[in-house]
Write a protein that holds these residues in place. Structure first.
Motif, short mmCIF file in Angstrom:
data_model
loop_
_atom_site.label_atom_id
_atom_site.label_comp_id
_atom_site.label_asym_id
_atom_site.label_seq_id
_atom_site.Cartn_x
_atom_site.Cartn_y
_atom_site.Cartn_z
N SER A 150 0.83 -1.21 0.00
CA SER A 150 0.00 0.00 0.00
C SER A 150 0.86 1.26 0.00
O SER A 150 0.57 2.23 -0.70
CB SER A 150 -0.93 0.01 1.21
OG SER A 150 -1.79 -1.09 1.18
N ILE A 151 1.94 1.25 0.78
CA ILE A 151 2.83 2.41 0.82
C ILE A 151 3.51 2.62 -0.52
O ILE A 151 3.62 3.75 -1.00
CB ILE A 151 3.85 2.27 1.98
CG1 ILE A 151 3.11 2.37 3.32
CG2 ILE A 151 4.95 3.32 1.86
CD1 ILE A 151 3.96 2.03 4.53
N LEU A 152 3.92 1.53 -1.17
CA LEU A 152 4.51 1.64 -2.50
C LEU A 152 3.50 2.24 -3.48
O LEU A 152 3.85 3.13 -4.28
CB LEU A 152 4.99 0.28 -3.00
CG LEU A 152 5.65 0.25 -4.38
CD1 LEU A 152 6.90 1.11 -4.41
CD2 LEU A 152 5.98 -1.18 -4.78
N ALA A 153 2.26 1.80 -3.40
CA ALA A 153 1.21 2.35 -4.27
C ALA A 153 1.01 3.84 -3.99
O ALA A 153 0.80 4.64 -4.92
CB ALA A 153 -0.09 1.58 -4.07
N LEU A 154 1.10 4.24 -2.72
CA LEU A 154 0.97 5.65 -2.38
C LEU A 154 2.14 6.48 -2.94
O LEU A 154 1.93 7.59 -3.40
CB LEU A 154 0.86 5.83 -0.86
CG LEU A 154 -0.48 5.41 -0.25
CD1 LEU A 154 -0.39 5.41 1.28
CD2 LEU A 154 -1.59 6.32 -0.73
N PHE A 155 3.35 5.93 -2.88
CA PHE A 155 4.51 6.61 -3.49
C PHE A 155 4.23 6.91 -4.96
O PHE A 155 4.40 8.04 -5.41
CB PHE A 155 5.75 5.70 -3.41
CG PHE A 155 6.76 6.09 -2.39
CD1 PHE A 155 7.80 6.94 -2.70
CD2 PHE A 155 6.69 5.58 -1.11
CE1 PHE A 155 8.76 7.27 -1.77
CE2 PHE A 155 7.64 5.91 -0.15
CZ PHE A 155 8.69 6.76 -0.49
N ILE A 156 3.81 5.88 -5.67
CA ILE A 156 3.54 6.03 -7.11
C ILE A 156 2.41 7.03 -7.33
O ILE A 156 2.48 7.89 -8.22
CB ILE A 156 3.20 4.65 -7.73
CG1 ILE A 156 4.43 3.74 -7.65
CG2 ILE A 156 2.74 4.81 -9.18
CD1 ILE A 156 4.13 2.28 -7.92
N ALA A 200 15.41 5.47 -1.24
CA ALA A 200 16.32 4.49 -0.63
C ALA A 200 15.72 3.91 0.64
O ALA A 200 15.80 2.70 0.88
CB ALA A 200 17.68 5.12 -0.36
N VAL A 201 15.12 4.76 1.46
CA VAL A 201 14.49 4.28 2.70
C VAL A 201 13.35 3.32 2.36
O VAL A 201 13.18 2.28 3.01
CB VAL A 201 14.01 5.47 3.58
CG1 VAL A 201 13.14 4.99 4.74
CG2 VAL A 201 15.21 6.25 4.09
N LEU A 202 12.58 3.63 1.33
CA LEU A 202 11.51 2.73 0.88
C LEU A 202 12.09 1.38 0.46
O LEU A 202 11.57 0.33 0.86
CB LEU A 202 10.72 3.35 -0.27
CG LEU A 202 9.68 2.41 -0.89
CD1 LEU A 202 8.47 2.27 0.03
CD2 LEU A 202 9.26 2.88 -2.25
N LEU A 203 13.15 1.39 -0.35
CA LEU A 203 13.75 0.13 -0.80
C LEU A 203 14.29 -0.70 0.37
O LEU A 203 14.14 -1.92 0.40
CB LEU A 203 14.86 0.39 -1.81
CG LEU A 203 14.44 0.79 -3.21
CD1 LEU A 203 15.66 1.09 -4.08
CD2 LEU A 203 13.59 -0.28 -3.86
N CYS A 212 9.28 2.08 5.49
CA CYS A 212 8.47 2.44 4.31
C CYS A 212 7.60 3.66 4.60
O CYS A 212 7.51 4.59 3.79
CB CYS A 212 7.60 1.27 3.86
SG CYS A 212 8.50 -0.07 3.07
N LEU A 213 6.96 3.65 5.76
CA LEU A 213 6.11 4.78 6.14
C LEU A 213 6.95 6.05 6.32
O LEU A 213 6.54 7.13 5.87
CB LEU A 213 5.34 4.45 7.43
CG LEU A 213 4.32 5.48 7.87
CD1 LEU A 213 3.27 5.72 6.78
CD2 LEU A 213 3.63 5.02 9.14
N SER A 214 8.11 5.93 6.94
CA SER A 214 9.00 7.09 7.10
C SER A 214 9.43 7.63 5.75
O SER A 214 9.45 8.85 5.53
CB SER A 214 10.24 6.70 7.90
OG SER A 214 9.89 6.26 9.18
N GLY A 215 9.78 6.72 4.83
CA GLY A 215 10.17 7.14 3.48
C GLY A 215 9.03 7.86 2.77
O GLY A 215 9.25 8.87 2.11
N LEU A 216 7.80 7.34 2.93
CA LEU A 216 6.64 7.98 2.31
C LEU A 216 6.40 9.37 2.87
O LEU A 216 6.19 10.33 2.12
CB LEU A 216 5.39 7.13 2.50
CG LEU A 216 4.08 7.74 1.99
CD1 LEU A 216 4.12 7.94 0.48
CD2 LEU A 216 2.89 6.88 2.39
#
Length: 189
Positions: free
Chosen positions: A9-15, A133-136, A85-89
C-alpha cells in the motif's frame, strides 16, 4: 502477512503521489516528466521498476514469481520495514511539498523558482532519493530475498549516479549559489 499489505500500500501511495503531482503540474502548464530525454540510458530503468512492482505484488498476493527467493524471515524485521516504508513515504510527501512547482522527473532547466533550499532540502540536497532508498530498505526488510537485495543495491547505485548528474547540472545552472548550498547541506543526510 500484514506487513506485506502495508508495504504494498505504501509503494502504491509513493507512485500515486508522483502521478498526482505530475498531473497537477501539467494542469498548470508545467511539463514535469522529462525522463530519458537527455540520457537515453535512463530508459532502461522503467522495465526494471515495473518488474520490481510486479515482484512486490506477487509476494503480497501469492502470484507466480521466481522461486526460492527468501533468505530469512523475521517478524520484527518486517515491522521495522513497515516503519521504514512509512518514514520514506512521509519524507517523500514533505519533499513534494518543499519542491513547490519545481518537481521534475529528469534533468530539466528550471530556474523560474530558483534553487530550492528550504523544507526537506534544508536537511538533504537530495531528499527524494533518500526517501526512495528508505523505501527500498523497508521493502527489503519486509521481503528479505536475494532479488530484493539486488534491487536495493542497484537502486542505491542508480540513485547515486542520478544525484551526481543532477548536482553537476545544478552547479552549471546555479553556479556559486549551488556551491554555497552544498557547503551548508549534506548530499544525503
Amino acid at each position: 502477512m500484514t506487513q506485506a499489505y502495508i508495504g504494498t500500500s505504501i509503494l502504491a501511495l509513493f507512485i500515486s503521489v508522483v502521478l498526482i503531482r505530475s498531473l497537477s503540474l501539467k494542469k498548470m502548464g508545467i511539463q514535469a516528466v522529462e525522463f530519458g530525454k537527455k540520457d537515453k540510458k535512463d530508459l532502461i530503468i522503467p522495465p526494471f521498476a515495473l518488474f520490481y512492482f510486479y515482484l512486490i505484488l506477487a509476494h503480497t498476493f501469492n502470484w507466480p514469481t521466481i522461486p526460492a527467493q527468501l533468505l530469512f524471515y523475521s517478524e520484527l524485521l518486517a515491522w521495522t520495514g513497515v516503519v521504514l516504508c512509512l518514514s520514506g513515504l512521509l519524507f517523500f510527501i514533505w519533499t513534494m511539498i518543499s519542491f513547490k512547482k519545481s518537481f521534475r522527473v529528469g534533468l530539466v532547466e528550471n530556474t523560474a523558482q530558483g534553487l530550492i533550499t528550504s523544507g526537506a532540502f534544508a536537511i538533504s540536497r537530495n531528499p527524494i532519493y533518500v526517501s526512495f532508498a528508505v523505501l527500498l530498505i523497508g521493502q527489503f526488510c519486509i521481503y528479505p530475498s536475494w532479488i530484493f537485495l539486488i534491487y536495493l543495491a542497484a537502486g542505491i547505485a542508480t540513485f547515486h549516479r542520478q544525484v551526481i548528474r543532477e548536482e553537476a547540472f545544478l552547479k552549471q545552472q546555479y553556479g556559486s549559489d549551488f556551491q554555497a548550498y552544498c557547503e551548508k547541506v549534506r548530499r544525503y543526510i
